[in-house]
Structure formats: C-alpha cells, structure tokens
Design a protein around this motif. Structure first.
Motif, PDB file in Angstrom:
ATOM      1  N   UNK A 196       7.337  42.907  68.075  1.00 17.32           N
ATOM      2  CA  UNK A 196       8.418  42.277  68.824  1.00 17.32           C
ATOM      3  C   UNK A 196       9.619  43.212  68.777  1.00 17.32           C
ATOM      4  N   UNK A 197      10.186  43.565  69.944  1.00 18.03           N
ATOM      5  CA  UNK A 197      11.304  44.522  69.959  1.00 18.03           C
ATOM      6  C   UNK A 197      12.652  43.839  70.101  1.00 18.03           C
ATOM      7  N   UNK A 198      12.684  42.568  70.542  1.00 11.94           N
ATOM      8  CA  UNK A 198      13.975  41.900  70.697  1.00 11.94           C
ATOM      9  C   UNK A 198      13.819  40.393  70.631  1.00 11.94           C
ATOM     10  N   UNK A 199      14.918  39.751  70.250  1.00 14.21           N
ATOM     11  CA  UNK A 199      15.026  38.299  70.245  1.00 14.21           C
ATOM     12  C   UNK A 199      16.255  37.934  71.060  1.00 14.21           C
ATOM     13  N   UNK A 200      16.080  37.042  72.025  1.00 10.72           N
ATOM     14  CA  UNK A 200      17.203  36.548  72.827  1.00 10.72           C
ATOM     15  C   UNK A 200      17.420  35.074  72.495  1.00 10.72           C
ATOM     16  N   UNK A 201      18.558  34.777  71.882  1.00 15.08           N
ATOM     17  CA  UNK A 201      18.906  33.397  71.559  1.00 15.08           C
ATOM     18  C   UNK A 201      20.356  33.138  71.920  1.00 15.08           C
ATOM     19  N   UNK A 202      20.694  31.878  72.085  1.00 12.88           N
ATOM     20  CA  UNK A 202      22.081  31.513  72.334  1.00 12.88           C
ATOM     21  C   UNK A 202      22.876  31.719  71.047  1.00 12.88           C
ATOM     22  N   UNK A 203      23.991  32.451  71.166  1.00 15.37           N
ATOM     23  CA  UNK A 203      24.740  32.818  69.964  1.00 15.37           C
ATOM     24  C   UNK A 203      26.110  33.318  70.374  1.00 15.37           C
ATOM     25  N   UNK A 204      27.117  33.006  69.574  1.00 17.91           N
ATOM     26  CA  UNK A 204      28.464  33.474  69.867  1.00 17.91           C
ATOM     27  C   UNK A 204      29.418  33.068  68.763  1.00 17.91           C
ATOM     28  N   UNK A 205      30.700  33.333  68.987  1.00 17.37           N
ATOM     29  CA  UNK A 205      31.722  33.063  67.979  1.00 17.37           C
ATOM     30  C   UNK A 205      31.644  31.626  67.476  1.00 17.37           C
ATOM     31  N   UNK A 206      31.446  30.690  68.388  1.00 19.35           N
ATOM     32  CA  UNK A 206      31.455  29.279  67.999  1.00 19.35           C
ATOM     33  C   UNK A 206      30.056  28.669  67.967  1.00 19.35           C
ATOM     34  N   UNK A 207      29.017  29.472  68.149  1.00 24.01           N
ATOM     35  CA  UNK A 207      27.637  28.963  68.097  1.00 24.01           C
ATOM     36  C   UNK A 207      26.846  29.861  67.159  1.00 24.01           C
ATOM     37  N   UNK A 208      26.857  29.478  65.890  1.00 26.27           N
ATOM     38  CA  UNK A 208      26.411  30.373  64.841  1.00 26.27           C
ATOM     39  C   UNK A 208      25.178  29.845  64.092  1.00 26.27           C
ATOM     40  N   UNK A 209      24.410  28.984  64.731  1.00 24.62           N
ATOM     41  CA  UNK A 209      23.240  28.445  64.048  1.00 24.62           C
ATOM     42  C   UNK A 209      22.248  29.536  63.667  1.00 24.62           C
ATOM     43  N   UNK A 210      22.298  30.667  64.355  1.00 22.93           N
ATOM     44  CA  UNK A 210      21.301  31.705  64.139  1.00 22.93           C
ATOM     45  C   UNK A 210      21.795  32.870  63.296  1.00 22.93           C
ATOM     46  N   UNK A 211      22.801  32.655  62.472  1.00 26.20           N
ATOM     47  CA  UNK A 211      23.246  33.722  61.577  1.00 26.20           C
ATOM     48  C   UNK A 211      22.083  34.278  60.744  1.00 26.20           C
ATOM     49  N   UNK A 212      21.237  33.378  60.234  1.00 24.74           N
ATOM     50  CA  UNK A 212      20.109  33.838  59.422  1.00 24.74           C
ATOM     51  C   UNK A 212      19.117  34.640  60.259  1.00 24.74           C
ATOM     52  N   UNK A 213      18.947  34.258  61.515  1.00 25.69           N
ATOM     53  CA  UNK A 213      18.027  34.975  62.397  1.00 25.69           C
ATOM     54  C   UNK A 213      18.580  36.358  62.742  1.00 25.69           C
ATOM     55  N   UNK A 214      19.897  36.473  62.868  1.00 26.45           N
ATOM     56  CA  UNK A 214      20.514  37.787  63.081  1.00 26.45           C
ATOM     57  C   UNK A 214      20.171  38.701  61.909  1.00 26.45           C
ATOM     58  N   UNK A 215      20.228  38.180  60.712  1.00 29.71           N
ATOM     59  CA  UNK A 215      19.899  38.977  59.525  1.00 29.71           C
ATOM     60  C   UNK A 215      18.406  39.292  59.473  1.00 29.71           C
ATOM     61  N   UNK A 216      17.560  38.339  59.840  1.00 30.91           N
ATOM     62  CA  UNK A 216      16.114  38.560  59.834  1.00 30.91           C
ATOM     63  C   UNK A 216      15.730  39.666  60.812  1.00 30.91           C
ATOM     64  N   UNK A 217      16.295  39.634  62.004  1.00 29.50           N
ATOM     65  CA  UNK A 217      15.978  40.686  62.979  1.00 29.50           C
ATOM     66  C   UNK A 217      16.484  42.038  62.496  1.00 29.50           C
TER      67      UNK A 217
END
Length: 316
Positions: A196-217
């Motif tokens: 897998x070369x990329x992950x596209x998820x909804x994310x931004x300053x005020x939408x941070x549910x995927x902080x852990x996924x940012x670190x995993x990638x």
C-alpha cells in the motif's frame, strides 16, 4: 521541516512552486507534497451551477506550470455532465512524464448524482477500465480503494476488494495501490495482501481522529493524504472554516501573523504533521490554486503548531 522559523517571514509574494514543501515517493513514483484534488474542478454536487469549464482547464494547466505532479481524481467526480477525468484529459494530454494521477474505485454515482451501492470485488475491473478510458491512459498510476459511500468510516474486511485490485496490478492495469476512508485495522489487513503506497482519510486541524493512523503510515513509509482538510467537503462549507466554529480564532491569529489566509494555515499545519503527509487541496479558481500552492512555503513555529494542535476535541 523546520518548525522554529520566525513568524516575521510571510508567504513569499513570488510565483509559488509545488516543490517548496519537498517530495515523497508513492512506490517508485516521486511527487511534490503539494498536489491538486480534482473534485472541485467542475463544482460540487450542491453548487447552484457547474464551475466554468475554461477556469477548470486553466487551473489544471497552471498547476502543471507551478510544478504540481500529483493529481487526485475519480470517475465519480462529476457534476451534471462535467467530469473531472474528462477535464484532466482535455487539459493535460499529452501528459508530462512526471505526472502521477491517482484515482479511486468502489463507490459509483448514477447520472443524477446519487451514490449507488459499493461495488463488489468483481466489479472493480470495470471501474478501473472506465478511469483508464476517461483519462486516456493505458494504465493507472495509483488506485485507491475507497471504502464505503459516505463520509463516515465503515467496518468490514477489505481483503476481497484489495485482492481484486492486486490482481489488476499484476495484470498491468494498475501500478500502485492505495486505500481510503479506512481504519488502522483495515490498513493492516490490506498490507498483508499487497503493498500500500498511500492512505486517504478525512483529516485536518479540527478532525484529528486519525492521529494514530498518521503515525502508523509514517512507520511503514506510506503516504498519508488527507481529504477535506480545509473543511469544505460538505454542503455550505467554506474553505478554511470549520462548520462548528472550532479553532477559527486560533487559525485566524496564525494567519494574521503570516499575512496568510486561514486555508493556507490549515494546509501548512497539515504538511507539518510529517514528511509523508501530502496535500491535495481542490479548487476551480486559478487564484485559489496559487494560494494553495504558496502554503507549501509557510513555516509555522513550534508555538503556533502547539496552538493549532490544541483546538481539536477529537484527537486520538
């Protein structure tokens, strides 16, 4: 990226360049970290009328002039009869050698704009071939499996769908695979089936549910590519403005310090999340295109990053 530079330096007024924020590799393909999302080229489904075709073509050609070599699109990006893929094909063929076009499959839309049920694994080949036909290519650089048809993540195994796309990669129709709108568990499952070369998820300053996924990638060398990072992906939303007002004062304060726009601050914050984080802001406006690309030169201080990090109420 140095996060301790002085705020006395505003965004340069010279012509912006998409390589200002550096590069990342999607498999064997190198892209500038500031790219272009094609969803808004023809307008959003809830807009009163489609955007100007001429403006869309101007945006695409100007993006290439400014060094954009990563465009995100999909066959289901269309408003009425205005197709993002068709606009890309018309504006940019013959394609530059370094241009990477990423598309996505699984959802589909009827001609009246309504989303249909998610495609079965055996239907993905038809969607891949349709993207190839619309874009006028003999293969696709990156194909993201877009899981679910709404904005919310959906549970379930992605194995059969990823396996079907891996077969199309082996057949030469796809160069690299990505995955979108997924959980860490679904990414982990996908990686057991194919690279897998990329992950596209909804994310931004005020939408941070995927902080852990940012670190995993980051740990796996996978690009993390936020969508709707500026809060403009829902009806009535304004780029750079959160619908619930969260963080607007903080974003505005940082923007004022840099003589920048709120959208530019949100983009810069996104790029500061890690060297593997890419930006694909969408626009149908040539002026906004240059503003978006200029955000790649905006350096935020440690204090400013801490201020922005603190506004989210849903950080992981």
């Amino acid at each position: 990226m140095n996060t301790e530079q002085s705020t006395t330096n505003s965004i340069p007024t010279s012509t912006p360049a998409a390589n200002a924020a550096g590069t990342w590799r999607l498999g064997d393909l190198t892209v500038n970290r500031i790219g272009l999302g094609a969803m808004r080229l023809g307008g959003m489904p809830w807009d009163e009328k489609p955007r100007s075709r001429e403006d869309a073509i101007t945006v695409l050609r100007r993006a290439i002039e400014l060094g954009v070599n990563h465009i995100d699109t999909a066959a289901f990006y269309f408003v009425v009869t205005r197709s993002a893929n068709e606009l890309i094909s018309t504006a940019l063929q013959p394609y530059p050698d370094d241009l990477v076009i990423a598309t996505k499959v699984a959802p589909a839309r009827s001609r009246d704009g309504e989303f249909e049920p998610m495609a079965r694994p055996d239907q993905l080949r038809g969607q891949v071939e349709e993207n190839i036909r619309q874009l006028g290519r003999d293969h696709l650089d990156v194909v993201n499996l877009r899981w679910g048809t709404g904005l919310e993540k959906e549970a379930g195994s992605v194995a059969e769908h990823v396996g079907a796309l891996a077969e199309l990669r082996d057949a030469g129709l796809i160069r690299h695979l990505g995955i979108s709108n997924i959980s860490a568990e679904q990414l982990t499952e996908a990686m057991t089936i194919a690279p897998v070369v990329c992950v596209q998820n909804r994310y931004g300053v005020t939408e941070r549910q995927d902080d852990d996924l940012v670190e995993l990638t980051r740990r796996h060398g996978i690009a993390f590519v936020p969508f709707f990072a500026m809060g403009a992906g829902v009806p009535g939303a304004v780029p750079g403005v959160s619908a619930d007002q969260t963080g607007q004062a903080e974003v505005a304060a940082v923007a004022e310090a840099h003589d920048a726009t709120p959208t530019q601050v949100r983009l810069a914050w996104t790029l500061h999340r890690g060297p593997h984080v890419l930006a694909i802001p969408g626009t149908g406006s040539p002026a906004h295109l240059e503003e978006n690309i200029a955000a790649g030169s905006l350096q935020l201080t440690g204090d400013e990053l801490a201020l922005l990090d603190g506004v989210a109420t849903d950080a992981a």
